[in-house]
Design a protein around this motif. Structure first.
Motif, PDB file in Angstrom:
ATOM      1  N   LEU A   1      -4.542  -6.695  -5.142  1.00 11.25           N
ATOM      2  CA  LEU A   1      -4.847  -5.295  -5.445  1.00 11.25           C
ATOM      3  C   LEU A   1      -5.855  -4.741  -4.436  1.00 11.25           C
ATOM      4  CD1 LEU A   1      -4.587  -2.993  -7.612  1.00 11.25           C
ATOM      5  CD2 LEU A   1      -6.552  -4.041  -8.766  1.00 11.25           C
ATOM      6  N   THR A   2      -5.769  -3.436  -4.183  1.00  7.00           N
ATOM      7  CA  THR A   2      -6.759  -2.778  -3.325  1.00  7.00           C
ATOM      8  C   THR A   2      -7.382  -1.592  -4.060  1.00  7.00           C
ATOM      9  OG1 THR A   2      -5.351  -1.096  -2.313  1.00  7.00           O
ATOM     10  CG2 THR A   2      -5.259  -3.307  -1.337  1.00  7.00           C
ATOM     11  N   VAL A   3      -8.432  -1.042  -3.476  1.00  9.11           N
ATOM     12  CA  VAL A   3      -9.130   0.082  -4.117  1.00  9.11           C
ATOM     13  C   VAL A   3      -8.243   1.299  -4.324  1.00  9.11           C
ATOM     14  CG1 VAL A   3     -11.533  -0.423  -3.508  1.00  9.11           C
ATOM     15  CG2 VAL A   3     -10.038   0.668  -1.817  1.00  9.11           C
ATOM     16  N   THR A   4      -7.235   1.458  -3.494  1.00  8.31           N
ATOM     17  CA  THR A   4      -6.378   2.635  -3.622  1.00  8.31           C
ATOM     18  C   THR A   4      -5.319   2.468  -4.707  1.00  8.31           C
ATOM     19  OG1 THR A   4      -5.039   1.735  -1.837  1.00  8.31           O
ATOM     20  CG2 THR A   4      -6.658   3.421  -1.235  1.00  8.31           C
ATOM     21  N   GLY A   5      -5.227   1.282  -5.277  1.00 10.08           N
ATOM     22  CA  GLY A   5      -4.238   1.036  -6.326  1.00 10.08           C
ATOM     23  C   GLY A   5      -2.966   0.412  -5.792  1.00 10.08           C
TER      24      GLY A   5
ATOM     25  N   ILE B   1     -12.377   5.967 -11.057  1.00 14.47           N
ATOM     26  CA  ILE B   1     -13.219   6.048 -12.263  1.00 14.47           C
ATOM     27  C   ILE B   1     -12.425   5.588 -13.480  1.00 14.47           C
ATOM     28  CG2 ILE B   1     -14.447   7.610 -13.819  1.00 14.47           C
ATOM     29  CD1 ILE B   1     -15.095   9.347 -11.386  1.00 14.47           C
ATOM     30  N   GLY B   2     -13.015   4.680 -14.205  1.00 13.04           N
ATOM     31  CA  GLY B   2     -12.385   4.215 -15.442  1.00 13.04           C
ATOM     32  C   GLY B   2     -11.220   3.278 -15.230  1.00 13.04           C
ATOM     33  N   SER B   3     -10.888   2.984 -13.964  1.00 17.03           N
ATOM     34  CA  SER B   3      -9.738   2.110 -13.699  1.00 17.03           C
ATOM     35  C   SER B   3     -10.179   0.648 -13.723  1.00 17.03           C
ATOM     36  CB  SER B   3      -9.143   2.435 -12.328  1.00 17.03           C
ATOM     37  OG  SER B   3      -9.955   1.862 -11.316  1.00 17.03           O
ATOM     38  N   GLU B   4      -9.202  -0.223 -13.611  1.00 16.76           N
ATOM     39  CA  GLU B   4      -9.493  -1.660 -13.530  1.00 16.76           C
ATOM     40  C   GLU B   4      -9.743  -2.089 -12.094  1.00 16.76           C
ATOM     41  OE1 GLU B   4     -10.018  -4.127 -15.923  1.00 16.76           O
ATOM     42  OE2 GLU B   4     -10.322  -2.214 -16.908  1.00 16.76           O
ATOM     43  N   ARG B   5      -9.821  -1.107 -11.203  1.00 20.83           N
ATOM     44  CA  ARG B   5     -10.044  -1.470  -9.790  1.00 20.83           C
ATOM     45  C   ARG B   5     -11.531  -1.723  -9.559  1.00 20.83           C
ATOM     46  NH1 ARG B   5      -7.420   3.468  -7.315  1.00 20.83           N
ATOM     47  NH2 ARG B   5      -6.611   4.016  -9.361  1.00 20.83           N
ATOM     48  N   ARG B   6     -12.024  -2.739 -10.225  1.00 17.05           N
ATOM     49  CA  ARG B   6     -13.422  -3.142 -10.071  1.00 17.05           C
ATOM     50  C   ARG B   6     -13.486  -4.364  -9.162  1.00 17.05           C
ATOM     51  NH1 ARG B   6     -14.633  -5.373 -14.367  1.00 17.05           N
ATOM     52  NH2 ARG B   6     -12.691  -5.131 -15.498  1.00 17.05           N
ATOM     53  N   PRO B   7     -14.643  -4.627  -8.561  1.00 16.17           N
ATOM     54  CA  PRO B   7     -14.735  -5.750  -7.618  1.00 16.17           C
ATOM     55  C   PRO B   7     -14.218  -7.064  -8.192  1.00 16.17           C
ATOM     56  CG  PRO B   7     -16.688  -4.389  -7.445  1.00 16.17           C
ATOM     57  CD  PRO B   7     -15.889  -3.829  -8.584  1.00 16.17           C
TER      58      PRO B   7
ATOM     59  N   GLN C   1     -11.838  -7.558 -10.170  1.00 18.58           N
ATOM     60  CA  GLN C   1     -10.374  -7.569 -10.200  1.00 18.58           C
ATOM     61  C   GLN C   1      -9.802  -7.683  -8.790  1.00 18.58           C
ATOM     62  OE1 GLN C   1      -9.062  -7.588 -13.281  1.00 18.58           O
ATOM     63  NE2 GLN C   1     -11.183  -7.528 -13.891  1.00 18.58           N
ATOM     64  N   ILE C   2     -10.534  -7.175  -7.830  1.00 20.74           N
ATOM     65  CA  ILE C   2     -10.036  -7.129  -6.448  1.00 20.74           C
ATOM     66  C   ILE C   2     -10.405  -8.396  -5.676  1.00 20.74           C
ATOM     67  CG2 ILE C   2     -10.304  -5.873  -4.254  1.00 20.74           C
ATOM     68  CD1 ILE C   2     -10.525  -3.306  -5.949  1.00 20.74           C
ATOM     69  N   LEU C   3     -11.623  -8.903  -5.921  1.00 20.54           N
ATOM     70  CA  LEU C   3     -12.111 -10.062  -5.156  1.00 20.54           C
ATOM     71  C   LEU C   3     -11.664 -11.359  -5.823  1.00 20.54           C
ATOM     72  CD1 LEU C   3     -15.693  -8.668  -4.453  1.00 20.54           C
ATOM     73  CD2 LEU C   3     -13.743  -8.717  -2.888  1.00 20.54           C
ATOM     74  N   THR C   4     -10.389 -11.634  -5.697  1.00 24.76           N
ATOM     75  CA  THR C   4      -9.805 -12.833  -6.303  1.00 24.76           C
ATOM     76  C   THR C   4      -9.762 -13.974  -5.282  1.00 24.76           C
ATOM     77  OG1 THR C   4      -7.625 -12.153  -5.583  1.00 24.76           O
ATOM     78  CG2 THR C   4      -8.333 -11.415  -7.775  1.00 24.76           C
TER      79      THR C   4
ATOM     80  N   LEU D   1     -18.975  -2.305 -11.145  1.00 21.33           N
ATOM     81  CA  LEU D   1     -18.507  -0.943 -11.385  1.00 21.33           C
ATOM     82  C   LEU D   1     -17.437  -0.667 -10.313  1.00 21.33           C
ATOM     83  CD1 LEU D   1     -19.571   1.466 -13.229  1.00 21.33           C
ATOM     84  CD2 LEU D   1     -20.646   2.338 -11.136  1.00 21.33           C
ATOM     85  N   PRO D   2     -16.459   0.216 -10.563  1.00 20.17           N
ATOM     86  CA  PRO D   2     -15.523   0.539  -9.477  1.00 20.17           C
ATOM     87  C   PRO D   2     -16.283   0.907  -8.195  1.00 20.17           C
ATOM     88  CG  PRO D   2     -14.754   1.514 -11.506  1.00 20.17           C
ATOM     89  CD  PRO D   2     -16.113   0.924 -11.805  1.00 20.17           C
ATOM     90  N   ALA D   3     -15.953   0.235  -7.103  1.00 20.13           N
ATOM     91  CA  ALA D   3     -16.721   0.387  -5.865  1.00 20.13           C
ATOM     92  C   ALA D   3     -15.778   0.387  -4.677  1.00 20.13           C
ATOM     93  CB  ALA D   3     -17.726  -0.764  -5.721  1.00 20.13           C
ATOM     94  N   ILE D   4     -16.112   1.184  -3.686  1.00 20.02           N
ATOM     95  CA  ILE D   4     -15.296   1.255  -2.469  1.00 20.02           C
ATOM     96  C   ILE D   4     -16.242   1.242  -1.268  1.00 20.02           C
ATOM     97  CG2 ILE D   4     -15.172   3.793  -2.667  1.00 20.02           C
ATOM     98  CD1 ILE D   4     -12.424   3.653  -1.310  1.00 20.02           C
TER      99      ILE D   4
END
Ligand code: FES
Length: 577
Positions: free
Chosen positions: A345-349, A248-254, A256-259, A143-146
């Protein structure tokens, strides 16, 4: 407010099953109303605030205040914040070791994120194993997480000298063992070592994992090093709440970020800050949760081209509060810019490259050096292989004595932690300064569950004679705040029948950090005879365990796979033990 593209959202997500979804939602709203929520606010999207405050975790003392600040941020961005606790891992309060429970906490985090209605989640942690546990759990939940860390402690003082947990804990204890400090003196040091809320004040595992979480893109820029008691820490918490709503609802999910590229960036920063050896285990575990491997050979290659540029204890002189004032992790990353994957990518976009571009160019060169003027030309950690460690072993060369790196020595072997405790200070122990101290049965499969015992104490009679460092080898871990010529994570570990199990006092070992070798100089025939004489299963019978001991014993992986449970890795295939 951010557009909600996922439906259902908020309180209507993941309804309890009664066979009638309308009834489920009605019942849930009714019970939520008993907490005083209005219908209007219950219709908003929900940000879960997953925290691990506990009376058994001093490093999380500031969590309640941080959670309030996160809530401010969430409410100001138009969503509903709901906090929930998970288990907490206070490093020094857990037996046999906090690592044993990291996977349990990650399970708690993952399942509570998945089971409860939330649209994004803020993870509030700090002490050594909590941040990796939260990142692992969030990666599996996807889920989107920060991440929000509690931040480091400020330093204390003893007779005019700065004190920071916990490099100075060890330094003063070594002096006490050597008879240089009185009982009263060590009591005073004990009171002053950890004098504020927050995590250890040096580049230990907690600070390293905070730096890694920021580098991975899982936290806002500049949020890793700010002290726990600084007002900026609360402003970061508020910002974190706002960013969570925007996710919320973005593709900034773990996932996508943890590549792979983000993990390489994290490895570079780990090497450049002279970070904790524990982080190698945690990065391998995080990688496994997103279906990637963390290759130790590749890590060692990165080490050869990544300079140590941060002058912090235990490798250098300064403390985390100095790193924050010197420019923080963004300043470190800017120095490493040519070595990093900037499009991550980062959580802030924003991407990592965009984040670095907008960060203040000011840097304090006494704490953060340039890559052209590094503290060491290569990374703080190196990976050794050889017939003693076919799966690898780690040395923190930035905190070790290079004069001990190329040598052959006689092994003085301790078969377990109990054996170590009972004999290390025996005045009759036959040991010389140039011997190698070897500890077995302290790896992930041992009953000790891989404690931070790899920093074997110098035998008292040698310490009193002025010996400060010796080569020490084990399948254990070492606190990120410790230092010395200490070789750790020997894989496979002795309890699973690795070559370390075959070593005997009097054997000779060859260490070469330059050639990355750790070889036991015993003929293969002799090793074969020793193996034939070993009990079939040195590991305790799993059937003698119950509960979590059973789960741990049956599924924990080796250090090079992150000591995660095999079935929690993304490619993990559940099997009957
Ligand atoms: Fe919690 Fe050191 S004991 S970070």
């Amino acid at each position: 407010m951010t557009d909600i593209v996922t439906k259902p959202r908020g309180i209507a997500r993941g309804l309890t099953q009664y066979g009638d979804s309308g009834f489920s939602l009605y019942l849930r709203r009714s019970f939520a109303s008993s907490m005083g929520y209005s219908r209007d606010i219950l219709d908003r999207p929900i940000i879960g605030i997953c925290h691990s405050a506990s009376g058994f975790n001093n490093c999380h003392r500031g969590v309640p205040e941080l959670v309030e600040a996160v809530k401010r941020g969430v409410l100001s961005a138009g969503a509903l914040p709901i906090e929930f606790p998970t288990i907490s891992l206070g490093e020094v309060f857990l037996a046999p070791t906090s690592l044993k429970f990291r996977n349990l906490m990650s399970l708690d985090v993952e399942e509570m994120i998945k089971a409860q209605p939330m649209d994004a989640v803020v993870l509030v942690g700090g002490c050594d194993k909590t941040v990796p546990a939260q990142l692992m759990g969030a990666a599996s939940a996807d889920l989107p997480a920060i991440q929000l860390v509690t931040g480091p402690m400020l330093t204390g003082r003893y007779h005019g000298e700065r004190l920071g947990a916990c490099t100075d804990c060890r330094r003063f204890w070594a002096r006490y063992r050597a008879g240089e400090i009185s009982d009263d003196g060590i009591d005073e040091v004990e009171r002053r070592l950890a004098s504020t809320a927050g995590t250890c004040a040096v580049m230990g595992t907690a600070s390293t994992m905070a730096a890694i979480a920021e580098t991975l893109g899982m936290m806002p820029g500049g949020s890793a090093a700010v002290p726990a008691v600084d007002a900026d820490r609360l402003r970061i918490a508020e910002q974190t709440g706002r960013v969570a709503v925007a996710m919320i609802g973005s593709e900034r999910r773990p996932n996508q970020i943890l590549t792979r590229q983000a993990l390489e960036n994290a490895a570079r920063v780990l090497l450049a800050i002279g970070g904790s050896t524990n982080a190698v285990i945690h990065l391998a575990a995080i990688a496994g949760r997103v279906g990637l491997s963390f290759d130790l050979k590749r890590f060692d290659e990165l080490s050869e081209t990544t300079p140590v540029i941060v002058d912090l204890k235990p490798t250098g002189q300064h403390y985390m509060e100095d790193l924050a004032a010197a420019g923080g992790i963004p300043a470190v990353m800017r120095e490493l810019r040519e070595l990093l994957h900037l499009d991550c990518l980062t959580v802030t976009g924003e991407t990592i490259g965009e984040r670095l571009t907008r960060w203040s160019p000011w840097v304090d060169r006494t704490v953060i050096r340039s890559v052209d003027d590094p503290i060491l030309p290569h990374g703080g950690l190196a990976v050794l292989f050889g017939n003693l460690a076919p799966g690898g072993a780690i040395i923190k060369r930035s905190a070790a004595d290079p004069r001990l790196f190329e040598r052959e020595g006689r092994c003085i072997v301790f078969s377990s932690l109990d054996d170590l405790a009972s004999r290390i200070d025996d005045p009759h122990l036959e040991v010389a300064p140039h011997d190698f101290l070897v500890l077995k049965n302290a790896g992930p499969r041992s009953a000790a569950a891989m404690p931070e015992a790899g920093y074997l104490p110098i035998p008292k009679k040698l310490a009193r004679a002025g010996v400060k460092d010796m080569v020490r080898i084990s399948d254990a871990r070492m606190s990120g705040t410790a230092f010395g010529t200490v070789i750790l994570h020997v894989t496979p570990d002795a309890a699973s029948g690795g070559p370390l199990a075959l070593v005997r006092t009097g054997d000779r070992l060859r260490l070469s950090v330059r050639d990355r070798n750790l070889d036991l100089l015993v003929e293969d025939d002799e090793l074969g005879r020793r193996r034939a004489g070993m009990p079939k299963d040195a590991h305790p019978e799993p059937s003698s365990f119950r509960g979590y001991d059973w789960l741990y014993s049956n599924f924990v992986t080796q250090a090079n796979e992150g000591c995660d449970f095999a079935f929690l890795r993304r490619d993990g295939t559940p099997k009957n033990p």
